[in-house]
Design a protein around this motif. Structure first.
Motif, mmCIF file in Angstrom:
data_model
loop_
_atom_site.group_PDB
_atom_site.id
_atom_site.type_symbol
_atom_site.label_atom_id
_atom_site.label_comp_id
_atom_site.label_asym_id
_atom_site.label_seq_id
_atom_site.Cartn_x
_atom_site.Cartn_y
_atom_site.Cartn_z
ATOM 1 N N HIS A 1 0.829 -1.207 0.000
ATOM 2 C CA HIS A 1 0.000 0.000 0.000
ATOM 3 C C HIS A 1 0.865 1.259 0.000
ATOM 4 O O HIS A 1 0.521 2.266 -0.629
ATOM 5 N N CYS B 1 -4.405 2.770 -4.047
ATOM 6 C CA CYS B 1 -3.107 2.402 -4.609
ATOM 7 C C CYS B 1 -2.302 3.614 -5.061
ATOM 8 O O CYS B 1 -1.280 3.459 -5.734
ATOM 9 N N GLY C 1 1.033 3.165 -3.942
ATOM 10 C CA GLY C 1 1.315 1.741 -3.848
ATOM 11 C C GLY C 1 2.430 1.265 -4.759
ATOM 12 O O GLY C 1 2.953 1.994 -5.602
ATOM 13 N N PHE D 1 2.551 -1.969 -7.021
ATOM 14 C CA PHE D 1 1.810 -3.106 -7.544
ATOM 15 C C PHE D 1 2.686 -4.347 -7.696
ATOM 16 O O PHE D 1 2.245 -5.460 -7.408
ATOM 17 N N TRP E 1 3.159 -5.889 -4.106
ATOM 18 C CA TRP E 1 1.997 -6.086 -3.227
ATOM 19 C C TRP E 1 1.624 -7.566 -3.113
ATOM 20 O O TRP E 1 1.346 -8.076 -2.027
ATOM 21 N N ILE F 1 -5.842 -5.666 -6.910
ATOM 22 C CA ILE F 1 -4.540 -5.121 -7.310
ATOM 23 C C ILE F 1 -4.202 -5.535 -8.741
ATOM 24 O O ILE F 1 -3.814 -4.709 -9.582
ATOM 25 N N ASN G 1 -5.619 5.322 -8.349
ATOM 26 C CA ASN G 1 -5.077 3.991 -8.625
ATOM 27 C C ASN G 1 -4.592 3.866 -10.061
ATOM 28 O O ASN G 1 -3.511 3.319 -10.321
#
Length: 316
Positions: free
Chosen positions: A163, A192, A195, A197, A200, A240, A285
């Motif tokens: 995150h 996100c 974030g 990716f 994650w 995600i 995101n």
């Protein structure tokens, strides 16, 4: 017609719950608003997440006082986001714990995040005038640390970037219960915008490897039992992946951010449109997924001005 910016149109009060998820372990949840966690030891209490303001933190403290009179001595902040940390002063003189990387993010972008989130979430900043300033930890760690609440050991772990770059989880081994912060959500969109990716999923694997009997997620209901835990981890992973894959395909062919937006909507809307804060999170995101797919490893800092510009470009 454009949608109301972020969560500015979400003004309805949420129903809170205080659920015991293990012996002396509690999850404070609020219908998709940020959760907090409580660990009661032999002689003291640890709280996970401070809420956005001292006034909102007072709601957590009131629930704690319904079940124990033991002193609150420790506050763990799983990451640096304003809605998680700015209520810390309500807990008084406690040990405030963050990962070293999370502390660095407070220094790097904490004020910008405060300004940004204040504009996005007006309802979550009830009593904002009582916030004394940025929240700084009194104790930091790199990979892991343990705190003893009498005979109860609590492990605080940085399992990797997810995150945010500085996420922590809190593991209570005697009860096999984990507090995950926003790494795991339940029927709530993952935010996100800060974030990672590509990392994650590995962090979700690490969490699953503990085989938790229960999880208090960052948002959504308390998860008790293997089936609920597995479902939430799988749904978070799907969210995600379903956000990143379409954006990465668009970036690979040289498409625009707007193209990525449309591709992500096509994949995510059928599965997640009813999730809490879905429309709020989606532009942030997509912007982050598109950046990461183009090789931007460190998330760009969100400012109140950048928020509005991006929102107009995508949700407008």
């Amino acid at each position: 017609m454009s949608k109301a910016f972020a969560s500015r149109g979400d003004l309805a009060e949420k129903q809170t719950s205080f659920t015991e998820i293990g012996p002396g372990l509690w999850a404070f949840t609020a219908e998709g608003d940020p959760n907090s966690g409580v660990i009661i030891g032999d002689d003291a209490v640890m709280v996970i997440e401070a809420q956005a303001t001292p006034r909102l933190a007072g709601k957590v403290i009131a629930e704690i006082r319904r079940v124990t009179g033991k002193p609150i001595t420790h506050l763990v902040l799983t990451h640096y986001h304003a809605v998680r940390v700015l209520g810390a002063s309500a807990f008084g003189e406690v040990q405030v714990i963050m990962s070293e990387r999370a502390r660095a993010m407070v220094a790097e972008r904490g004020q910008e995040d405060w300004d940004s989130e204040f504009a996005r979430f007006p309802r979550l900043f009830q009593g904002h005038e009582g916030i004394p300033g940025l929240t700084w930890p009194t104790t930091t760690f790199t990979d892991r640390m343990s705190v003893w609440l009498g005979r109860r050991r609590v492990d605080i772990l940085h399992l990797g970037r997810a995150h945010t770059a500085g996420d922590a989880v809190v593991w209570v081994p005697d009860a096999e219960v984990m507090f995950t912060g926003d790494i795991v959500e339940d029927r709530s969109a993952c935010y996100c915008g800060d974030g990672h990716f590509g990392d994650w999923g590995r962090v979700l694997d690490a969490i699953a490897g503990f085989r938790p009997a229960a999880i208090a997620p960052g948002r959504g209901d308390a998860l008790v039992g293997e089936a609920m835990v597995a479902r939430a981890i799988d749904n978070t992973r799907d969210f995600i992946d379903s956000t990143y894959r379409p954006a990465a395909r668009v970036a690979a062919r040289g498409g625009s951010l707007k193209d990525a937006w449309q591709a992500v909507r096509a994949e995510c809307d059928p599965k997640f449109a009813e999730y809490a804060i879905y429309e709020h999170c989606l532009p942030f995101n997509v912007a982050r997924a598109y950046d990461e797919a183009r090789g931007i490893d460190t998330p760009r800092i969100w400012t109140a001005a950048r928020d509005r510009e991006m929102w107009a470009a995508l949700q407008g």
